[in-house]
Design a protein around this motif. Structure first.
Motif, PDB file in Angstrom:
ATOM      1  N   GLY A 183       0.798  -0.935  -0.085  1.00 19.06           N
ATOM      2  CA  GLY A 183      -0.185   0.339  -0.125  1.00 19.06           C
ATOM      3  C   GLY A 183       0.822   1.124  -0.003  1.00 19.06           C
ATOM      4  N   SER A 184       0.611   2.364   0.419  1.00 13.44           N
ATOM      5  CA  SER A 184       0.968   3.707   0.261  1.00 13.44           C
ATOM      6  C   SER A 184       1.737   4.217   1.844  1.00 13.44           C
ATOM      7  CB  SER A 184      -0.222   4.483   0.404  1.00 13.44           C
ATOM      8  OG  SER A 184       0.266   5.876   0.206  1.00 13.44           O
ATOM      9  N   GLY A 185       3.322   3.549   1.070  1.00 12.51           N
ATOM     10  CA  GLY A 185       4.044   3.142   2.168  1.00 12.51           C
ATOM     11  C   GLY A 185       5.471   4.501   2.386  1.00 12.51           C
ATOM     12  N   SER A 186       5.076   5.890   1.843  1.00 12.98           N
ATOM     13  CA  SER A 186       6.101   6.879   1.536  1.00 12.98           C
ATOM     14  C   SER A 186       6.793   6.983   2.685  1.00 12.98           C
ATOM     15  CB  SER A 186       5.434   8.086   0.360  1.00 12.98           C
ATOM     16  OG  SER A 186       6.361   8.381  -0.644  1.00 12.98           O
ATOM     17  N   ASP A 187       5.440   7.263   3.576  1.00 11.94           N
ATOM     18  CA  ASP A 187       6.387   7.892   5.324  1.00 11.94           C
ATOM     19  C   ASP A 187       6.887   7.181   5.877  1.00 11.94           C
ATOM     20  OD1 ASP A 187       3.756   9.734   4.586  1.00 11.94           O
ATOM     21  OD2 ASP A 187       3.121   9.657   5.303  1.00 11.94           O
ATOM     22  N   LEU A 188       7.573   6.371   4.756  1.00 12.48           N
ATOM     23  CA  LEU A 188       8.025   4.875   5.770  1.00 12.48           C
ATOM     24  C   LEU A 188       9.573   4.539   5.161  1.00 12.48           C
ATOM     25  CD1 LEU A 188       5.571   2.294   6.897  1.00 12.48           C
ATOM     26  CD2 LEU A 188       6.703   3.898   7.869  1.00 12.48           C
ATOM     27  N   ALA A 189      10.121   6.183   4.327  1.00 15.91           N
ATOM     28  CA  ALA A 189      10.855   6.615   3.854  1.00 15.91           C
ATOM     29  C   ALA A 189      12.228   6.168   4.896  1.00 15.91           C
ATOM     30  CB  ALA A 189      10.844   6.805   2.478  1.00 15.91           C
ATOM     31  N   GLU A 190      12.864   6.676   5.459  1.00 18.12           N
ATOM     32  CA  GLU A 190      12.929   7.652   6.752  1.00 18.12           C
ATOM     33  C   GLU A 190      13.337   6.399   6.994  1.00 18.12           C
ATOM     34  OE1 GLU A 190      13.248  11.665   8.207  1.00 18.12           O
ATOM     35  OE2 GLU A 190      12.073  12.703   6.080  1.00 18.12           O
ATOM     36  N   THR A 191      12.125   5.981   7.658  1.00 15.01           N
ATOM     37  CA  THR A 191      12.428   4.598   8.733  1.00 15.01           C
ATOM     38  C   THR A 191      13.265   3.768   7.839  1.00 15.01           C
ATOM     39  OG1 THR A 191      10.499   5.418   9.488  1.00 15.01           O
ATOM     40  CG2 THR A 191      11.374   3.042  10.367  1.00 15.01           C
ATOM     41  N   ALA A 192      13.321   3.773   6.811  1.00  9.22           N
ATOM     42  CA  ALA A 192      13.778   2.697   5.739  1.00  9.22           C
ATOM     43  C   ALA A 192      15.145   2.721   5.869  1.00  9.22           C
ATOM     44  CB  ALA A 192      13.297   1.836   4.222  1.00  9.22           C
ATOM     45  N   LEU A 193      15.993   4.256   5.132  1.00  6.19           N
ATOM     46  CA  LEU A 193      16.819   3.919   5.347  1.00  6.19           C
ATOM     47  C   LEU A 193      17.895   4.352   6.523  1.00  6.19           C
ATOM     48  CD1 LEU A 193      19.227   6.053   3.767  1.00  6.19           C
ATOM     49  CD2 LEU A 193      17.955   7.615   4.477  1.00  6.19           C
ATOM     50  N   ALA A 194      16.946   5.373   7.747  1.00  4.69           N
ATOM     51  CA  ALA A 194      17.692   4.473   9.197  1.00  4.69           C
ATOM     52  C   ALA A 194      18.167   3.778   9.582  1.00  4.69           C
ATOM     53  CB  ALA A 194      16.734   5.856  10.481  1.00  4.69           C
ATOM     54  N   ALA A 195      16.941   2.315   9.153  1.00  4.73           N
ATOM     55  CA  ALA A 195      16.905   1.235   9.153  1.00  4.73           C
ATOM     56  C   ALA A 195      18.277   0.396   8.717  1.00  4.73           C
ATOM     57  CB  ALA A 195      15.406   0.296   9.525  1.00  4.73           C
ATOM     58  N   GLY A 196      18.933   0.954   7.835  1.00  2.00           N
ATOM     59  CA  GLY A 196      20.175   0.995   6.721  1.00  2.00           C
ATOM     60  C   GLY A 196      19.382  -0.061   5.801  1.00  2.00           C
ATOM     61  N   ALA A 197      18.469  -0.063   5.329  1.00  2.00           N
ATOM     62  CA  ALA A 197      17.766  -0.412   3.925  1.00  2.00           C
ATOM     63  C   ALA A 197      18.610  -0.693   2.623  1.00  2.00           C
ATOM     64  CB  ALA A 197      16.148  -0.507   3.781  1.00  2.00           C
ATOM     65  N   ASP A 198      18.800  -1.102   1.898  1.00  2.00           N
ATOM     66  CA  ASP A 198      19.121  -1.335   0.591  1.00  2.00           C
ATOM     67  C   ASP A 198      17.617  -0.580  -0.653  1.00  2.00           C
ATOM     68  OD1 ASP A 198      22.346  -1.859   1.363  1.00  2.00           O
ATOM     69  OD2 ASP A 198      21.441  -3.856   1.227  1.00  2.00           O
ATOM     70  N   VAL A 199      16.548  -1.035   0.058  1.00  2.00           N
ATOM     71  CA  VAL A 199      15.775  -0.470  -1.146  1.00  2.00           C
ATOM     72  C   VAL A 199      14.482  -0.905  -0.539  1.00  2.00           C
ATOM     73  CG1 VAL A 199      15.691  -3.468  -2.078  1.00  2.00           C
ATOM     74  CG2 VAL A 199      14.645  -1.224  -3.178  1.00  2.00           C
ATOM     75  N   LEU A 200      13.727  -0.051  -0.460  1.00  2.00           N
ATOM     76  CA  LEU A 200      12.175   0.151  -0.384  1.00  2.00           C
ATOM     77  C   LEU A 200      10.896  -0.324  -1.127  1.00  2.00           C
ATOM     78  CD1 LEU A 200      10.269   1.152   1.903  1.00  2.00           C
ATOM     79  CD2 LEU A 200      10.039   2.725   1.699  1.00  2.00           C
ATOM     80  N   LEU A 201      10.199  -1.428  -1.028  1.00  2.00           N
ATOM     81  CA  LEU A 201       9.413  -1.354  -2.327  1.00  2.00           C
ATOM     82  C   LEU A 201       8.258  -1.366  -1.504  1.00  2.00           C
ATOM     83  CD1 LEU A 201       7.884  -2.822  -3.872  1.00  2.00           C
ATOM     84  CD2 LEU A 201       8.657  -5.605  -3.664  1.00  2.00           C
ATOM     85  N   THR A 202       7.186  -0.395  -2.522  1.00  3.60           N
ATOM     86  CA  THR A 202       6.030  -0.052  -1.435  1.00  3.60           C
ATOM     87  C   THR A 202       5.246   0.881  -2.908  1.00  3.60           C
ATOM     88  OG1 THR A 202       5.463   1.494   0.463  1.00  3.60           O
ATOM     89  CG2 THR A 202       6.999   2.585  -1.022  1.00  3.60           C
ATOM     90  N   SER A 203       4.102   1.679  -2.637  1.00  2.00           N
ATOM     91  CA  SER A 203       3.110   1.929  -3.265  1.00  2.00           C
ATOM     92  C   SER A 203       3.110   3.445  -3.447  1.00  2.00           C
ATOM     93  CB  SER A 203       1.630   1.393  -3.965  1.00  2.00           C
ATOM     94  OG  SER A 203       1.462   1.783  -2.821  1.00  2.00           O
ATOM     95  N   GLU A 204       2.541   4.015  -4.077  1.00  2.00           N
ATOM     96  CA  GLU A 204       2.100   4.959  -3.983  1.00  2.00           C
ATOM     97  C   GLU A 204       3.409   6.264  -3.446  1.00  2.00           C
ATOM     98  OE1 GLU A 204      -1.741   6.106  -2.098  1.00  2.00           O
ATOM     99  OE2 GLU A 204      -2.215   4.655  -3.929  1.00  2.00           O
ATOM    100  N   ILE A 205       4.688   5.960  -3.918  1.00  2.00           N
ATOM    101  CA  ILE A 205       5.821   7.210  -3.656  1.00  2.00           C
ATOM    102  C   ILE A 205       5.406   8.597  -4.082  1.00  2.00           C
ATOM    103  CG2 ILE A 205       8.207   7.739  -3.719  1.00  2.00           C
ATOM    104  CD1 ILE A 205       8.251   5.187  -4.329  1.00  2.00           C
ATOM    105  N   LYS A 206       5.496   9.678  -2.830  1.00  2.00           N
ATOM    106  CA  LYS A 206       5.252  11.205  -2.907  1.00  2.00           C
ATOM    107  C   LYS A 206       5.986  11.795  -3.786  1.00  2.00           C
ATOM    108  CE  LYS A 206       2.266  11.049   0.657  1.00  2.00           C
ATOM    109  NZ  LYS A 206       2.050  11.507   2.480  1.00  2.00           N
TER     110      LYS A 206
END
Length: 275
Positions: free
Chosen positions: A192-215
């Motif tokens: 679903g719409s997970g654009s708001d979790l981008a900063e959280t993913a970066l802080a957690a060390g993710a190489d990529v965030l797969l989601t939808s409706e990226i702002k």
């Protein structure tokens, strides 16, 4: 509640409200959400259930064809408070048709997003991620929460990861933002719409965030911060979990001795690529 161990004369909507609260507790739902029984009576009899992502008019026709007295949708039929009920509009038409057909409607939205075995876990399992934990853990239930993050079984080049992704979850399209990493190991997902979790993913060390409706502004932010974002579309990142919900309902209904058919709706994405 075990109807196999004592007399249970009628299977009703309340049985499924109780089962859903075990699968996706109402306490996990966001404060702004509207989940639970939205149309109908908890005591109404149920012999057949239809599970779907979206509450649309065609769903009532499908429910009638399957003799389903209960529809469970991920997206709530009633989301904002109603000031009027216009039956010439899509929402009013759906609600009126449900009432005419005697079909109850339950919404299981952000509680299923956050639940263990919910929307994001479906994505993580499809990618065979290991050591999966919530991306944004629920404060009251830390093992649950929005999004998931975990590691691939082995590091993959971007091209290998994209090929694996399209086999596991054949999205009709993928949009990307931010730079591609050299290799992909730690993957964050949010159906679903997970654009708001981008900063959280970066802080957690993710190489990529797969989601939808990226702002748009999140995509620009990703360019500057170096996080690779993939947008697979809202329907495509959430609909696979509907089969999982159907299977969980069927399993728990069997365990409780409930003789009920659980069907999965045949829905297609509302957005499509222009040929």
């Amino acid at each position: 509640m075990d109807c196999a161990s004592f007399f249970c004369p009628v299977i009703n909507v309340q049985h499924f409200l109780d089962i859903l609260d075990e699968i996706a507790p109402l306490a996990l739902a966001a404060d702004w959400d509207n989940v639970g029984l939205l149309v109908g009576n908890p005591q109404s009899r149920v012999t057949s259930v239809l599970v779907a992502l979206d509450p649309v008019l065609s769903l009532i026709n499908e429910a009638q064809f399957l003799a389903a007295e209960l529809i469970i949708t991920h997206h709530p039929a009633i989301f904002h408070p109603l000031k009027r009920l216009r039956t010439d509009q899509p929402l009013g038409s759906f609600l009126a048709a449900a009432l005419r057909a005697g079909v109850s409607v339950i919404g299981c939205h952000t509680n299923f997003d956050a639940a263990c075995g919910g929307v994001s876990d479906t994505l993580a399992e499809a990618l065979e991620l290991m050591g999966v934990v919530p991306l944004a853990a629920d404060q009251a239930v830390p093992e649950c929460g929005l999004g998931r993050i975990g590691n691939l079984p082995k590091p993959l080049a971007v091209e290998e990861f994209l090929a694996r992704l399209q086999v596991a979850l054949p999205f009709p399209w993928l949009l990307e933002a931010g730079p591609r990493p050299a290799t992909v190991v730690k993957v964050a997902v949010c159906g679903g719409s997970g654009s708001d979790l981008a900063e959280t993913a970066l802080a957690a060390g993710a190489d990529v965030l797969l989601t939808s409706e990226i702002k748009h502004h999140t995509a620009r932010w990703a360019e500057e911060t170096g996080l690779w974002l993939l947008d697979g579309g809202h329907f495509a990142t959430e609909n696979p979990a509907m089969r999982g919900l159907q299977q969980q309902l069927a399993k728990r209904a069997r365990q409780a001795g409930l003789d009920v058919q659980i069907h999965l709706a045949r829905q297609k994405a509302p957005l499509r690529l222009v040929p």
